[in-house]
Design an enzyme around this catalytic site. Structure first.
Site, PDB file in Angstrom:
ATOM      1  N   ASP A   1       0.872  -1.167   0.000  1.00 41.68           N
ATOM      2  CA  ASP A   1       0.000   0.000   0.000  1.00 41.68           C
ATOM      3  C   ASP A   1       0.916   1.226   0.000  1.00 41.68           C
ATOM      4  OD1 ASP A   1      -2.123   1.708  -0.017  1.00 41.68           O
ATOM      5  OD2 ASP A   1      -3.217   0.730   1.592  1.00 41.68           O
TER       6      ASP A   1
HETATM    7  C1  NOJ Z   1      -3.908   3.970  -0.007  1.00 45.57           C
HETATM    8  C2  NOJ Z   1      -5.104   3.069   0.107  1.00 45.57           C
HETATM    9  O1  NOJ Z   1      -5.075   2.384   1.347  1.00 45.57           O
HETATM   10  C3  NOJ Z   1      -5.205   2.043  -1.002  1.00 45.57           C
HETATM   11  O2  NOJ Z   1      -6.409   1.372  -0.890  1.00 45.57           O
HETATM   12  C4  NOJ Z   1      -5.037   2.694  -2.339  1.00 45.57           C
HETATM   13  O3  NOJ Z   1      -5.154   1.733  -3.357  1.00 45.57           O
HETATM   14  C5  NOJ Z   1      -3.680   3.368  -2.381  1.00 45.57           C
HETATM   15  N1  NOJ Z   1      -3.616   4.391  -1.345  1.00 45.57           N
HETATM   16  C6  NOJ Z   1      -3.373   3.987  -3.739  1.00 45.57           C
HETATM   17  O4  NOJ Z   1      -4.151   5.086  -3.959  1.00 45.57           O
END
Ligand code: NOJ
Length: 747
Positions: free
Chosen positions: A292
């Site tokens: 993430d």
């Molecule tokens: C953080 C989020 O937790 C995740 O779900 C997302 O895909 C990513 N950022 C990318 O934007």
């Protein structure tokens, strides 16, 4: 000028030499098997280029803290140097083409980039938020919505979506409950598989790679507070949280995303048990794992890794691969390989997975396959896509209350529509609306939806965007109500208060909205509450002032049309809740599949000393699986084909459902089990099947569920399914709190 001409001549002669000598490298030969092409390419790559494949760089809007952004020029240089494998947040044919051209034509080996984006509930045609979509209990519809999102996203240069989110959510204080399929692992698993299939199809040009996220157990953040600690044991993880991820992997998900949280006190990104033991070994996952946003870097904030080299080593050793926005892989892996801390073989294995996907979706043969302006012009935001979004919206709306059949509305009724939310385009749209930016892609508001339906409506704001009311706003709403036959009040919370980083300690109806409801109630008119929100809100204070409650969630592009369709009975609501609606905040987490306690109720022989609150009921206001229709359904003649189930055999549970009302409707028939005595304590109820059926007035249908040992089994701490001989309660019904039951003896 001369220089340009000279360069052009050199370019031409290079082309000639290339084709004359016929030296197309093996990895560029589309006739060779993928494995051969991958092996050849790996043999040509430097360790820096291999580490580059593990580097994912943000190209556009930030979807996380912007700590590490080196600027656009520096990013282009990294691509040229082969130090970027994929990008996120770059969209559009023109934009992706520029960057892909740099990767393919200016880097040494010309390895194409993957472009990824958060396409969570549609790309430009926005669908109901995933939590609402799950309330349709219709995996095929979820699949179709995902397929359209993929078609639009792929037409705008993208190859990869960071969806579906499949975290089991039992706590409506957590803002991200909007992204998942609710509290149940069985339903969650069905929907996970459907969404994966919808996004990925057969990996063709109208599909995108799916990402199952967030791996794992992110939904269990303590007290619903975003990015908080998670404390879940393996038994609970296996039985409650892991089933949807597993189903998605079995459905062929190409990628998974690590979660921010810890599991067993080790950050998920660096968690060998989750990534290597469970995902790769037990489930045989062969695809890509992406972190993430900076979740690799955050292993340092967790206090688990000391510095960048430590991070890279720990996440790599755990089996994680692509680094979104920390840059530790690209900066540290070469050094770690040189020092012998990471073997070239292990690095090759990780990089091979990424390259294999790029080959599989044809990027080496046509790196610009998603850069077709005609597709972009024709495949996005089409009437057919909007039609499906409207259909999904209708099927996501849950009718929670309908006293004296105040709904459906009659076309001649004069309507007072109260509430700022009914006229707001912003607040019934976000969170995660991908590329559907205002004003071109504004959703249809409730006010517009009613107008298009030809309704006789007077609108009064009632309260403002900050949930404040005034005497003047209240007076205006009351005056509108006095002139009307029925009052619709759009209460709830802005969609901007749903999603990542949107935890709320009090997921309730704001006080000003309760005040408006009270004032309107005094007019003596029938009150219908339309609740828009990205999570189940505590409705206990609002409920007494409402004759009907329609939970509209956040439905996307066609929000207002879908709401009007349900209000006027053009679609008879059929959705059922997928999260319990708490009676009070203090009851959270409240979920139907809880464990039995040692003192469950006054009949357990302990008298008054039993597990309860002294001030509120134990039960939620609305149970999991609950939802009304404009007709009524009666359940009868429930029977099992045998009272005994033997290993390798099946028993059929059959029930008759009759439409006892005056209009046609659909019912979601649910099957639950309870393992009465087992080697581990088991929940009081577990969903194990469902079927959606359509019935004409007076019509009856028999519905059967096949039950075998696999369906009744549960996981031990090792992730092995087991079932001991004994009694199992089998139940069916239209809601988890209203069931017909019979006992089944296993073995
Ligand atoms: C953080 C989020 O937790 C995740 O779900 C997302 O895909 C990513 N950022 C990318 O934007």
């Amino acid at each position: 000028m001369k220089k340009v001409a000279a360069f052009f001549l050199f370019y031409l002669s290079a082309q000639v030499t290339f084709s004359q000598s016929n030296t197309t490298p093996a990895y560029k030969n589309s006739k060779l098997p993928v494995a051969t092409r991958v092996a050849h390419l790996l043999s040509l790559m430097t360790v820096e280029e291999k580490a580059g494949q593990l580097n994912q760089v943000n190209g556009g809007a930030f979807t996380g803290p912007a700590a590490n952004d080196p600027g656009q020029q520096a990013k282009m240089k990294m691509i040229q140097a082969g130090k970027v494998g994929s990008m996120l947040n770059v969209t559009g044919v023109a934009e992706t083409k520029v960057l892909q051209t740099i990767a393919v034509e200016q880097s040494r080996l010309g390895i194409p980039l993957l472009f990824a984006y958060d396409v969570i509930h549609g790309y430009k045609t926005i669908f109901p938020i995933p939590l609402a979509d799950a309330c349709a209990w219709d995996p095929e519809l979820s699949r179709q919505a995902a397929a359209i999102a993929a078609k639009e996203a792929s037409a705008e240069g993208l190859h990869w979506t960071f969806a579906p989110m499949m975290d089991i959510s039992r706590d409506p204080r957590w803002g991200r409950v909007m992204e998942g399929a609710g509290e149940d692992p069985f339903l969650g698993a069905q929907i996970a598989a459907a969404r994966v299939k919808g996004f990925q199809g057969n990996f063709g040009e109208e599909n995108v790679l799916a990402t199952v996220k967030h791996f794992a157990v992110y939904g269990a953040v303590e007290a619903g507070r975003e990015y908080n600690h998670v404390n879940v044991d393996r038994y609970t993880a296996w039985n409650v949280h892991l089933p949807p991820y597993k189903a998605a992997v079995q459905a062929g998900a190409a990628t998974l995303m690590n979660s921010f949280n810890v599991f067993e006190a080790v950050p998920a990104s660096a968690n060998k048990y989750l990534v290597t033991d469970v995902l790769k070994k037990q489930w045989g996952f062969k695809g890509i794992l992406v972190s993430d946003w900076n979740s690799f870097g955050e292993t340092m904030t967790h206090g688990y890794a000391a510095d960048s080299a430590d991070v890279a080593l720990k996440v790599f050793d755990a089996g994680s691969m692509i680094d979104m926005e920390t840059r530790v892989m690209v900066s540290q892996i070469p050094g770690l390989v040189k020092k012998g801390k990471i073997s070239m073989q292990a690095l090759n294995e990780a990089v091979a997975r990424i390259l294999s996907i790029k080959f599989k979706i044809g990027l080496f043969d046509d790196p610009y396959r998603n850069c077709n302006p005609e597709r972009q012009a024709q495949h996005v935001f089409t009437p057919a896509h909007r039609e499906l979004s409207r259909k999904a919206g209708q099927r996501s709306i849950v009718l929670l209350k309908n006293n004296e059949q105040v709904l459906p509305l009659q076309s001649q009724q004069k309507i007072a529509l109260v509430g700022y939310l009914a006229a707001s385009t912003d607040d019934v749209f976000d969170f995660w609306v991908a590329a559907a930016k205002a004003p071109a892609y504004n959703p249809v508001t409730v006010q517009e939806g009613l107008k298009h339906a030809g309704a006789n409506v007077v609108f009064a704001k009632g309260f403002d965007e900050n949930n404040r009311t005034t005497q003047a706003l209240t007076a205006e709403a009351v005056a509108a109500a006095a002139q009307a036959d029925v009052v619709l009040v759009n209460i709830g919370l802005s969609g901007k208060l749903a999603g990542e980083d949107r935890s709320l300690a009090q997921p309730e109806i704001p006080d000003a909205q309760i005040e408006i409801l009270k004032a309107l109630r005094q007019t003596g008119k029938k009150i219908v509450a339309l609740v828009s929100a990205g999570r189940p809100l505590v409705l206990t204070k609002a409920e007494p002032y409402c004759d009907a409650i329609v939970y509209t969630w956040i439905l996307g592009t066609e929000h207002g049309h879908a709401v009007a369709d349900v209000l006027f009975g053009r679609y008879n609501p059929s959705a059922k809740t997928v999260m319990s609606f708490p009676y009070a905040v203090g009851q959270i987490p409240v979920y139907y599949n809880h464990m039995n306690t040692s003192r469950p109720d006054p009949t357990d022989g302990m008298g008054n000393w039993y597990s309860r609150y002294r001030d509120i009921p134990n039960e939620p206001l609305y149970a999991f699986g609950y939802g009304l229709s404009y007709t009524s359904f009666a359940y009868s003649q429930f029977s099992l084909s045998s009272q005994q189930l033997k290993k390798g055999q099946q028993v059929k549970a059959t029930v008759t459902i009759t439409n006892t009302g005056k209009v046609a409707g659909e019912e979601i028939v649910q099957l639950y089990i309870r393992d009465m005595v087992a080697n581990r304590i088991r929940p009081v109820a577990e969903l194990k099947g469902f079927q959606k059926i359509a019935l004409q007035p007076g019509e009856s249908k028999k519905v059967s569920f096949a039950i075998d040992a696999a369906l009744l089994s549960y996981y031990n701490e090792l992730g092995q399914l087991q079932l001991e001989p004994g009694e199992i309660k089998i139940s069916v019904g239209g809601s988890s709190d209203k069931l017909l039951s019979a006992m089944l003896q296993y073995e």
